[in-house]
Design an enzyme around this catalytic site. Structure first.
Site, PDB file in Angstrom:
ATOM      1  N   ASP A 164      75.004 -23.462  61.512  1.00 14.66           N
ATOM      2  CA  ASP A 164      74.973 -23.287  60.067  1.00 14.66           C
ATOM      3  C   ASP A 164      74.176 -24.486  59.550  1.00 14.66           C
ATOM      4  O   ASP A 164      73.420 -25.099  60.297  1.00 14.66           O
ATOM      5  CB  ASP A 164      76.397 -23.226  59.489  1.00 14.66           C
TER       6      ASP A 164
ATOM      7  N   LYS B 202      85.182 -20.101  60.675  1.00 18.63           N
ATOM      8  CA  LYS B 202      84.111 -21.037  60.305  1.00 18.63           C
ATOM      9  C   LYS B 202      84.601 -22.444  60.624  1.00 18.63           C
ATOM     10  O   LYS B 202      85.814 -22.696  60.702  1.00 18.63           O
ATOM     11  CB  LYS B 202      83.783 -20.910  58.811  1.00 18.63           C
TER      12      LYS B 202
END
Length: 451
Positions: free
Chosen positions: A169, A129
């Site tokens: 995201d 991430k």
């Protein structure tokens, strides 16, 4: 205390000490560890080789400076992150988040969760991430482009279709992905389509990728209801958020015969007892880019309220709750309110939107509860399908991609349910997801040696 409980406790204490102040990461680890005593009791061999310790230590943590210039010529400095947590199953895979609250601990918790989420899909992808504390809200197109180009000028050296594949995201949509991909292509002099997912469909993206997380959450919810002999048809539903995940969750609920009566943004929420008008909500949030209060102004029976959806006491007729906004949005008080109001199903469309105390309340009251690592895995699943299309230079129809997505969510539901039953906790989707995700990653790590 049994040897496996002692081992888990010792590793947990070590992780807290080694990562001070990173409460979201601590929370994510604790939530997984809570289920692992069931595994270690049955398979004590997983205590050997420091498997737990290695699984909770990122393989690589990258922090870098992101300088950029605004439209007025002022130079700004933001911080960029990429945590490449675990590659035992494949290249690191996970989104980028641009939001002022992003810290290393935020990215670490998200990437840890991503490892297990990606494992559950059954696809060959590891977990990672990234993101930045940059806030795209209120910035011009030029400012966002320059920031993305500066971010990729450093990040390009750490990513690639066989190394690490970022996606979007919060704060990173198709616009930002376009700028990031363009800079990657320019710097590397390669059209490496599989290096980033979430691209536009005319330049390597997959149909249904924007819809995938929201659709997948509702597919998983439908499977839980079916396993209980019910379905989504006729259910009244509350959704938090009004971004990409929430909007597509609302769409799929409506397709399956449910009625969504609440949605929100960071400035409050709307309650529409006649059912959310999805076309109007999309116009307000995606075209006009206004606050959700503008929706209530255009609907005679809708009302706008301050605070989160879950603070309301007038949702007695809601049976299904889909938190799709951000982490820790449902605390213990909100969980008790949902239980007392008669909510029977909670599925996490966001990453860790329920606090540990809230999850405990849901489980104690025997609600159907789907953790995010299972329920919102649809997004990364279709990202992996985008990688497959890029590798074969192919493009699939929306119908075929949706079929693959639905099949993946059914697989995840079956895997979680059967694993929970095998380990003596039938119906516990939290334990099922944690154990199933852990086993696949742990077995791959053991097979590959101490690395």
């Amino acid at each position: 205390m049994s040897p496996h409980h002692t081992h888990i406790s010792q590793v947990h204490e070590q992780i807290i000490a080694r990562n001070p102040g990173e409460r979201e990461f601590h929370q994510a680890v604790e939530e997984v560890f809570e289920s692992l005593h069931l595994v270690l009791e049955k398979h004590p061999e997983y205590m050997d080789g420091s498997v737990l310790e290695r699984m909770c230590e990122p393989e690589r943590q990258i922090i870098f400076r992101v300088p950029w210039t605004d439209d007025g010529g002022t130079v700004h400095i933001n911080r960029g992150f990429r945590v490449q947590f675990n590659s035992a199953l494949g290249p690191y895979k996970g989104g980028l988040r641009f939001h002022p609250d992003v810290l290393l601990g935020t990215v670490k918790f998200l990437s840890f969760e991503q490892v297990f989420k990606n494992s559950l899909t059954g696809l060959p992808i590891g977990g990672g991430k990234g993101g930045s504390d940059f806030d795209p809200k209120g910035r011009s197109e030029g400012e966002i482009m320059r920031f993305c180009q500066s971010f990729m000028t450093e990040a390009y050296r750490h990513i690639g279709d066989k190394v690490d594949v970022p996606a979007g995201d919060i704060g990173v949509g198709r616009r930002e992905i376009g700028y990031l991909f363009g800079q990657h292509k320019r710097i590397t002099n390669r059209y490496e389509a599989g290096a980033i997912t979430g691209k536009g469909t005319t330049w390597g993206g997959s149909l249904l990728r924007p819809e995938a997380t929201g659709y997948g959450t509702v597919y998983f919810t439908e499977h839980m209801l079916r396993a209980a002999g019910e379905g989504m048809d006729g259910r009244r539903v509350a959704v938090s958020g009004s971004g990409n995940v929430a909007l597509h969750a609302i769409e799929k609920v409506q397709e399956l015969g449910g009625t969504v009566i609440a949605a929100s943004d960071s400035a409050g929420h709307v309650h529409d007892p006649e059912g959310i008008d999805l076309e109007l909500l999309r116009e307000v949030k995606e075209v006009r880019r206004e606050r959700i209060s503008a929706y209530a102004e255009a609907r005679p029976h809708a009302r706008h309220h301050s605070g989160a959806v879950w603070t309301r006491g007038d949702l007695e007729d809601v049976e299904v709750a889909l938190p799709c906004a951000t982490q820790n949005e449902i605390d213990a008080d909100a969980a008790r309110r949902l239980v007392s109001n008669g909510v029977r199903v909670v599925a996490e469309g966001a990453n860790m939107p329920c606090t540990p105390q809230a999850v405990q309340i849901f489980r104690e009251n025997r609600l159907l509860f789907a953790p995010g690592k299972a329920a919102n895995a649809g997004g990364v699943a279709v990202s992996a399908l985008e990688m497959q299309q890029n590798a074969s230079r192919d493009s699939w129809t929306a119908e075929y991609t949706d079929e693959r997505l639905a099949g993946t969510m059914e697989h995840i539901h079956t895997l979680c349910a059967e694993t929970a039953k095998e380990y003596g906790v039938p119906g516990d989707y939290v334990a099922g997801a944690n154990i199933a995700g852990f086993l696949r990653v742990a077995d791959a790590m053991i097979a590959q040696g101490v690395i």
